[in-house]
Design an enzyme around this catalytic site. Structure first.
Site, PDB file in Angstrom:
ATOM      1  N   HIS A  55      24.826 -16.030   6.706  1.00 18.34           N
ATOM      2  CA  HIS A  55      23.691 -16.112   5.786  1.00 18.34           C
ATOM      3  C   HIS A  55      22.498 -16.719   6.495  1.00 18.34           C
ATOM      4  O   HIS A  55      22.651 -17.425   7.491  1.00 18.34           O
ATOM      5  CB  HIS A  55      24.069 -16.923   4.538  1.00 18.34           C
ATOM      6  CG  HIS A  55      24.514 -18.326   4.839  1.00 18.34           C
ATOM      7  ND1 HIS A  55      25.793 -18.612   5.324  1.00 18.34           N
ATOM      8  CD2 HIS A  55      23.882 -19.514   4.757  1.00 18.34           C
ATOM      9  CE1 HIS A  55      25.909 -19.908   5.507  1.00 18.34           C
ATOM     10  NE2 HIS A  55      24.752 -20.491   5.180  1.00 18.34           N
TER      11      HIS A  55
ATOM     12  N   TYR B  47      24.091 -23.960  12.237  1.00 19.71           N
ATOM     13  CA  TYR B  47      25.327 -24.054  12.999  1.00 19.71           C
ATOM     14  C   TYR B  47      25.632 -25.537  13.164  1.00 19.71           C
ATOM     15  O   TYR B  47      24.815 -26.252  13.704  1.00 19.71           O
ATOM     16  CB  TYR B  47      25.232 -23.371  14.362  1.00 19.71           C
ATOM     17  CG  TYR B  47      26.625 -23.206  14.930  1.00 19.71           C
ATOM     18  CD1 TYR B  47      27.470 -22.223  14.451  1.00 19.71           C
ATOM     19  CD2 TYR B  47      27.104 -24.079  15.903  1.00 19.71           C
ATOM     20  CE1 TYR B  47      28.771 -22.097  14.929  1.00 19.71           C
ATOM     21  CE2 TYR B  47      28.402 -23.957  16.384  1.00 19.71           C
ATOM     22  CZ  TYR B  47      29.229 -22.963  15.892  1.00 19.71           C
ATOM     23  OH  TYR B  47      30.503 -22.847  16.352  1.00 19.71           O
TER      24      TYR B  47
ATOM     25  N   HIS C  94      18.721 -18.822   5.956  1.00 13.38           N
ATOM     26  CA  HIS C  94      17.963 -19.684   5.045  1.00 13.38           C
ATOM     27  C   HIS C  94      16.473 -19.382   5.135  1.00 13.38           C
ATOM     28  O   HIS C  94      15.944 -19.225   6.233  1.00 13.38           O
ATOM     29  CB  HIS C  94      18.173 -21.160   5.413  1.00 13.38           C
ATOM     30  CG  HIS C  94      19.610 -21.573   5.407  1.00 13.38           C
ATOM     31  ND1 HIS C  94      20.166 -22.354   4.419  1.00 13.38           N
ATOM     32  CD2 HIS C  94      20.628 -21.299   6.261  1.00 13.38           C
ATOM     33  CE1 HIS C  94      21.450 -22.549   4.671  1.00 13.38           C
ATOM     34  NE2 HIS C  94      21.754 -21.918   5.785  1.00 13.38           N
TER      35      HIS C  94
ATOM     36  N   HIS D  81      30.408 -17.318   6.119  1.00 12.44           N
ATOM     37  CA  HIS D  81      30.024 -15.933   5.834  1.00 12.44           C
ATOM     38  C   HIS D  81      28.548 -15.904   6.193  1.00 12.44           C
ATOM     39  O   HIS D  81      27.764 -16.699   5.637  1.00 12.44           O
ATOM     40  CB  HIS D  81      30.256 -15.593   4.353  1.00 12.44           C
ATOM     41  CG  HIS D  81      29.793 -14.202   3.994  1.00 12.44           C
ATOM     42  ND1 HIS D  81      30.653 -13.166   3.728  1.00 12.44           N
ATOM     43  CD2 HIS D  81      28.543 -13.680   3.891  1.00 12.44           C
ATOM     44  CE1 HIS D  81      29.956 -12.067   3.469  1.00 12.44           C
ATOM     45  NE2 HIS D  81      28.676 -12.352   3.564  1.00 12.44           N
TER      46      HIS D  81
ATOM     47  N   LYS E 276      20.084 -25.273  -4.339  1.00 10.14           N
ATOM     48  CA  LYS E 276      19.286 -26.484  -4.192  1.00 10.14           C
ATOM     49  C   LYS E 276      17.888 -26.344  -4.800  1.00 10.14           C
ATOM     50  O   LYS E 276      17.213 -27.337  -4.992  1.00 10.14           O
ATOM     51  CB  LYS E 276      19.172 -26.846  -2.698  1.00 10.14           C
ATOM     52  CG  LYS E 276      20.468 -27.355  -2.120  1.00 10.14           C
ATOM     53  CD  LYS E 276      20.296 -27.856  -0.707  1.00 10.14           C
ATOM     54  CE  LYS E 276      20.449 -26.770   0.327  1.00 10.14           C
ATOM     55  NZ  LYS E 276      21.777 -26.118   0.355  1.00 10.14           N
TER      56      LYS E 276
HETATM   57  C1  DD3 Z   1      28.055 -25.249  -2.405  1.00 10.50           C
HETATM   58  C2  DD3 Z   1      27.389 -24.262  -0.217  1.00 10.50           C
HETATM   59  C3  DD3 Z   1      27.774 -23.974  -1.659  1.00 10.50           C
HETATM   60  C4  DD3 Z   1      28.553 -27.638  -3.697  1.00 10.50           C
HETATM   61  C5  DD3 Z   1      27.386 -26.998  -3.901  1.00 10.50           C
HETATM   62  C6  DD3 Z   1      27.099 -25.797  -3.241  1.00 10.50           C
HETATM   63  N1  DD3 Z   1      23.454 -20.937  -3.661  1.00 10.50           N
HETATM   64  C7  DD3 Z   1      26.846 -22.494  -3.356  1.00 10.50           C
HETATM   65  C8  DD3 Z   1      28.178 -21.577  -5.119  1.00 10.50           C
HETATM   66  C9  DD3 Z   1      27.132 -20.773  -5.550  1.00 10.50           C
HETATM   67  C10 DD3 Z   1      25.714 -21.706  -3.789  1.00 10.50           C
HETATM   68  C11 DD3 Z   1      24.427 -21.720  -3.178  1.00 10.50           C
HETATM   69  C12 DD3 Z   1      29.240 -25.904  -2.212  1.00 10.50           C
HETATM   70  C13 DD3 Z   1      28.038 -22.422  -4.038  1.00 10.50           C
HETATM   71 CL1  DD3 Z   1      26.197 -27.654  -4.932  1.00 10.50          CL
HETATM   72  C14 DD3 Z   1      29.512 -27.104  -2.868  1.00 10.50           C
HETATM   73  O1  DD3 Z   1      26.683 -23.292  -2.243  1.00 10.50           O
HETATM   74  C15 DD3 Z   1      25.889 -20.847  -4.879  1.00 10.50           C
HETATM   75  N2  DD3 Z   1      24.872 -20.068  -5.331  1.00 10.50           N
HETATM   76  N3  DD3 Z   1      24.113 -22.504  -2.138  1.00 10.50           N
HETATM   77  C16 DD3 Z   1      23.683 -20.132  -4.723  1.00 10.50           C
HETATM   78  N4  DD3 Z   1      22.669 -19.370  -5.172  1.00 10.50           N
END
Ligand code: DD3
Length: 322
Positions: free
Chosen positions: A262, A254, A264, A260, A192
């Site tokens: 993580h 939550y 923020h 997994h 994001k």
């Molecule tokens: C996600 C939650 C997931 C759409 C979108 C994001 N940060 C990620 C893959 C690589 C990433 C994240 C699912 C998915 Cl836009 C559907 O998030 C990611 N890499 N939040 C990073 N650095």
């Protein structure tokens, strides 16, 4: 599709405050991947917000389902001199002391952050459709009887998380890593955040351990891991971005978006999506709750909001819990 993030190599650590500033040069190797985005055929707008200046579009890329997110990014202060010097101006109206213009900055100061999900599943498409939401109060037993079986049945893929941990993806974006198998983690910018300005700083710490799904998995045994993430994560962000701990909100979700564990790290100046009381659990509170009671998150009720079309909501409804 190449986002601005994967195009820029990480800035050297010595220059702590410098952020990614140039996303222009992307010829050659990126061309093939970018061409898939130019092949995007929009079908319908899932959601858009004039206030957030973004739009979520469902469509196709080469016959594959795709979701494309476009977002105008904040104006960076350090670009102001260049904007005023190099933009073309067209007067719209003048009235007394007031006048409005259409300003066209040069293309490199006029980017649109673009996120592509392809191939996108029905779930991705649904996720961005506006939906009514409902609050669930999940007891420890509800978690074991309803939520956990649901999570296990869904086989949500966290392949992208494993790719990060194994350096198969985003390796050049890692800000800090503690490689320890028990208390270690990888810290990197969340999707994001385009890393162009500190205003909306957003990093995630992904733990190396693969047996922790969420807040519900945590006991006092995990305190060394959580304290390690707090201490070393904050230190790394201070070092890399010159943002001190008192400017950061550090929390777990939550329900999380992926099971997994993580953590923020977001800028206190930025109201990040998901930082509200019905989803965010401050890491420091989590640590104190576990210090007071090792099984706090096994027994306590946790509240969270679910969308009307969420399969988990249906399970709570079927169990007569709504
Ligand atoms: C996600 C939650 C997931 C759409 C979108 C994001 N940060 C990620 C893959 C690589 C990433 C994240 C699912 C998915 Cl836009 C559907 O998030 C990611 N890499 N939040 C990073 N650095």
């Amino acid at each position: 599709m190449a986002t601005s993030q994967d195009r820029d190599a990480r800035e050297p650590e010595r220059d702590a405050k410098r952020l990614k500033t140039d996303a222009r040069a992307a010829p050659g190797a990126e061309a093939a991947r970018e061409s898939r985005v130019s092949a995007f055929e929009p079908q319908r707008v899932l959601r858009d917000s004039a206030r957030e200046k973004n739009v979520f579009i469902h469509g196709k890329i080469d016959d594959q389902e795709a979701v494309v997110i476009l977002e105008k990014t904040p104006i960076r202060q350090d670009t102001l001199p260049e904007i005023f010097k190099t933009s073309t101006l067209r007067l719209e109206m003048r009235n007394d002391i007031y006048s409005t213009f259409h300003m066209q900055p040069p293309s490199h100061l006029n980017e649109i952050k673009t996120t592509v999900i392809c191939p996108a599943t029905e779930k991705h498409v649904k996720k961005y459709l506006h939906q009514e939401i409902f609050l669930i109060e999940e007891s420890g037993d509800d978690y074991r009887n309803i939520t956990l079986p649901y999570i296990s049945s869904q086989s949500f893929s966290v392949q992208w998380v494993y790719n990060i941990l194994e350096k198969k993806a985003e390796a050049d974006r890692i800000v800090f890593e503690d490689p320890d198998a028990h208390v270690g983690f990888v810290l990197l910018p969340d999707f994001k955040w385009d890393q162009k300005q500190l205003d909306d700083l957003y990093l995630i710490a992904i733990v190396h351990r693969r047996d922790l799904k969420s807040l519900r998995s945590l006991t006092s045994d995990d305190l060394p891991l959580l304290r390690n993430i707090r201490e070393k994560g904050l230190e790394a962000i201070q070092k890399q971005y010159c943002v001190p701990p008192c400017k950061l909100r550090v929390y777990l979700h939550y329900q999380p978006s992926y099971y997994h564990l993580h953590v923020h790290f977001t800028s206190l100046d930025y109201e990040a999506p998901g930082c509200g009381v019905e989803r965010a659990h401050l890491l420091s509170d989590v640590i104190q709750n576990l210090e007071a009671d090792s099984s706090h998150y096994r027994h306590r009720s946790l509240s969270f909001a679910l969308r009307a079309d969420d399969a988990l909501l249906l399970r709570f409804r079927e169990a007569g819990k709504l």
